[in-house]
Write a protein that holds these residues in place. Structure first.
Motif, short mmCIF file in Angstrom:
data_model
loop_
_atom_site.label_atom_id
_atom_site.label_comp_id
_atom_site.label_asym_id
_atom_site.label_seq_id
_atom_site.Cartn_x
_atom_site.Cartn_y
_atom_site.Cartn_z
N ARG A 10 0.82 -1.22 0.00
CA ARG A 10 0.00 0.00 0.00
C ARG A 10 0.84 1.26 0.00
O ARG A 10 0.38 2.31 -0.43
N PRO A 14 -1.34 3.56 -2.59
CA PRO A 14 -2.22 3.88 -1.46
C PRO A 14 -3.70 3.60 -1.72
O PRO A 14 -4.43 3.25 -0.80
N LYS A 16 -4.97 1.15 -3.42
CA LYS A 16 -5.14 -0.23 -3.87
C LYS A 16 -6.51 -0.74 -3.42
O LYS A 16 -6.95 -0.45 -2.31
N GLN A 18 -9.47 -2.63 -1.78
CA GLN A 18 -9.53 -3.37 -0.52
C GLN A 18 -10.38 -4.62 -0.70
O GLN A 18 -11.32 -4.64 -1.49
#
Length: 132
Positions: A10, A14, A16, A18
């Protein structure tokens, strides 16, 4: 999609995507409270195969995992006493714990393997310098 993006840290990505499947799974089967959108309850691999591909998915998926375990066992020459064997064994140990989803099972092994190789190489190099 999650399996492909899992190895990317990440810190490098940042935003990415979930994984929320565990939360949806936990709420659907009344394991988690309906208002709980933070907790995750992992869907085991066999359940994941069934949810995605029904009974043929379970049969084919478990067959492929069996082949993968067999190949992994034959590639890890258990008679060798070297650092690569130890690192590989440590980093791949979680693969044999089938109570998590597939992306967690496989996705993090690349990071763990690379970290352990780097860590042990740094220690070996530092010890070599200190012994000179």
């Amino acid at each position: 999609k999650n399996l492909l993006t899992k190895p990317i840290p990440r810190i490098l990505w940042p935003n990415k995507p979930q994984e929320v499947h565990g939360n949806k799974f936990g709420r659907a089967y009344k394991i988690l409270n309906e208002q709980d959108f933070n907790t995750s309850w992992n869907m085991p691999i066999i359940s994941e195969f069934y949810a995605n591909f029904a009974i043929p998915g379970v049969a084919i998926g478990m067959f492929l995992i069996g082949i993968f375990f067999g190949l992994l066992y034959s590639l890890l020459n258990f008679n060798k006493n070297n650092i690569l064997f130890v690192v590989t064994l440590i980093s791949f140990y979680p693969i044999f714990f089938l109570e998590v989803n597939l992306s967690i099972l496989i996705g993090l092994n690349i990071q763990v393997f690379l970290f352990l190789i780097l860590f042990i190489s740094t220690i070996k190099y530092s010890l070599k310098i200190l012994n000179k």
